[in-house]
Design an enzyme around this catalytic site. Sequence first.
Site, short mmCIF file in Angstrom:
data_model
loop_
_atom_site.label_atom_id
_atom_site.label_comp_id
_atom_site.label_asym_id
_atom_site.label_seq_id
_atom_site.Cartn_x
_atom_site.Cartn_y
_atom_site.Cartn_z
N GLY A 2 54.35 44.77 35.01
CA GLY A 2 52.79 44.42 35.34
C GLY A 2 51.60 45.31 35.33
N ASP B 42 46.54 40.38 46.70
CA ASP B 42 46.56 39.35 45.48
C ASP B 42 47.77 38.10 44.74
OD1 ASP B 42 45.83 39.70 42.54
OD2 ASP B 42 47.55 40.87 42.49
#
Length: 583
Positions: free
Chosen positions: A20, A148
Site C-alpha cells: 500500500g 478511506d
Amino acid sequence: MMKSGQKIGNYLLGEQVGRGGMAEVFRAENLVGGGIPRIVAIKRLFAKLAGDREFVQMFLNEARIAFSLEHPNLVRSYDMLNEGGTYFIVMEYLEGCDLEDLVARAAPGKLCMSLPEILHVICEAARGLAYAHKGGEKSKHGPVVHRDISPGNILLDLKGRVKITDFGIARASQHSRLTQPGILKGKYEFMAPEYVARGECDGRSDLFSLGVVFYELLTGKNPFSDVLPGDIWKKIMEFDPPPAGKVVSGVPAEVDRVLAWMLAKDPKRRVPDGGSVLEALEPLYAYAGPDETARLIGMRVTQQIKPADPSAMSEYLPIEDEGEERGDATQNIINTDGLLGLVESPSAPSVPVLSENMLITSMDGETTTPRLRDFKRRKIRLWLFVAAGIALMALAGGLTWGLWPEPAGKLSVRSDRRAEVFVDDRPLGLAPIRESPLSVGDHVIEVRRPGSQRIKRYERTLVEDQHLEIQVRWARPVSKAKARKRRVNSSKKKKNRRKRTRKKTRKKTRKKTRKKTRKKTRKKTRKKTRKKTRKKTRKKTRKKTRKKTRKKTSKKTSKKTSKKTSKKKTSKKTRKKTKKGQA
C-alpha cells in the site's frame, strides 16, 4: 529488504500478499505453541517512511485503534512489534479478494453480484462501521472514522464473510490533530462533500463513501469518476447521480431511496449512523437468509481467486524500489484552497542530459559517446528483446482468441414465484432472466427457491443461435370446479370452526356460572349454618342460666320459708309456755 523465511519475533515470514501507500503486507506463521501454526498477516512500514515522525505516529495510532476494535466485520489486529527501528503489526489473515476485483470483472450495465448479495455486503460493512463509529466496547479513543472506505478496503473471504480493512488513515476524534491542515487523504471518487470543501469528516462521511461503493456495485461504474481531481471534486459537490434503477434494470425503488439517503450532500440530511442503514436494507433481502447469501458470496470468491505463478515472468519484470507505492490508490494533495478549480497535471519526467563525464575523445580529437563493448550486456539485451517479442505474440494470440466470437445461444427463465437461477453451479441472478447469452453445449440449469430447499433441475443441450426458454411453475394450475370446491370446503371449514368456537365459549361460560353459583350457595349455606348454631347456643345458654337462677331462687325461698316456719313454731311454743305459767 524483507524476504520469505525471515524470522521476526515469534513469526516466520512467507510470501508478500499486498503493498500500500504506507506499508507492505506479508503472509506469516506463528511459531509459538504446538500443533498447527496459526497463519497471520504482518504489515511493515516502509524504511524511507520510518524516519518521518508524522508517518510513524500515524502508523502507531492505527495499531492502537485497531487493537481496541474487535468485531466480526473488521479485520482484527493481534500484536505490534518493533525491531531495529522498523514497526510491524500482526493482523488477521483472510484468504479471498476485495470488492474492487469483483467490480472490475462485471460487465458494463450489469450487476457484479445478485441483488441480495450486494445488500448483504453493504449491510455487513454498515454493521462494522456502526461499531467503529461508536468507539467499540473496549476502546478509550472514542469514535473511530475510517476516512478511506472504497471497494479495495472491503474484503470477502471464501466463507462469504465481509470485513473492512486498512485503517491506515483512520483517526479517533481525540487524535485528529495528527492530520496536517491542507492535506486530503483518501481516494478521490469516494470522498464526502464536507471533506472536499472543509477537510472535516465524521461517521456520516464514511457512510457517504459506502453509498458510493453501493452505487458502483449496483451499476458497475462510479458516479463521480473523471480524469482530473478538480473535475472529480466538482462532481462530488454539484452532481446528483441518477437513480441506479434507471441505469440498471432490476433495482427496486426502495433501494434507490436508501441510496439517495446515503448520498445526500448535506450531512444533516444524510444517514445518521450504520444502524439506520441496517434497518432500511435488511428487510429487502431477509427472504433469502444471510447464511445462503454468504454461501453464494463465498462461491463467487472461490471463482475469482486463480493463483498465478509469478516466477515464470519474474526475470522480465523490473526491480522495484522498496519505498515505491503501488496497489493503493490513496493520494495526498496539498493546498486545498483550489479544490474546485483546474489542477495542473504532474510534470512529465525530463530527458536526462548527457554530462561531460560521459563523453570520451576519439582518435581524431572529436568527442563522442561511449559504445557498449561488453558481450554479456549485448546477450542480456538480445534475450530481453526475444522475451518481449514472445510476450507480444502471446498477447496478440490471446486478443484474437478473446475477440473471436464464440458460438453461443440465449437463455430465458421465467418463474411464477421468486427464485434464483444457477447455470453449471454459477449464479445467474433472480428470475425472470431474459435472453442471457450462454455458450453452446450441455448445461445443468437449477432454479432454487431462496430461503427453502426446493430445487428444480433441468439438463439441456444448447445449439448455436438457439433461444432456450424454461418456464418454472412451483404451484399447479387449479381448474374452476376445483377452485369452487375449495371455496365451498373453506366456507364449511369456517362454519365448523365457528361452531367449535361457540361450543368452547358456551362450555367456558357454563363452567364459570357453575363456579359462581357454587360459591354463592356455599356462602349462603355457611351463613345459615352459622345463624342456626348461634341460635342453638343462645337457647342452650338461656336455658342453663334460667335453671341456675330458678335453683338459686328456690333455695333462697325455701330457706326463708323454713326460717319463718321455725320462728312461728317457736313463737307458738313460747306462747303456750307463758300461758301455762300464768295459769
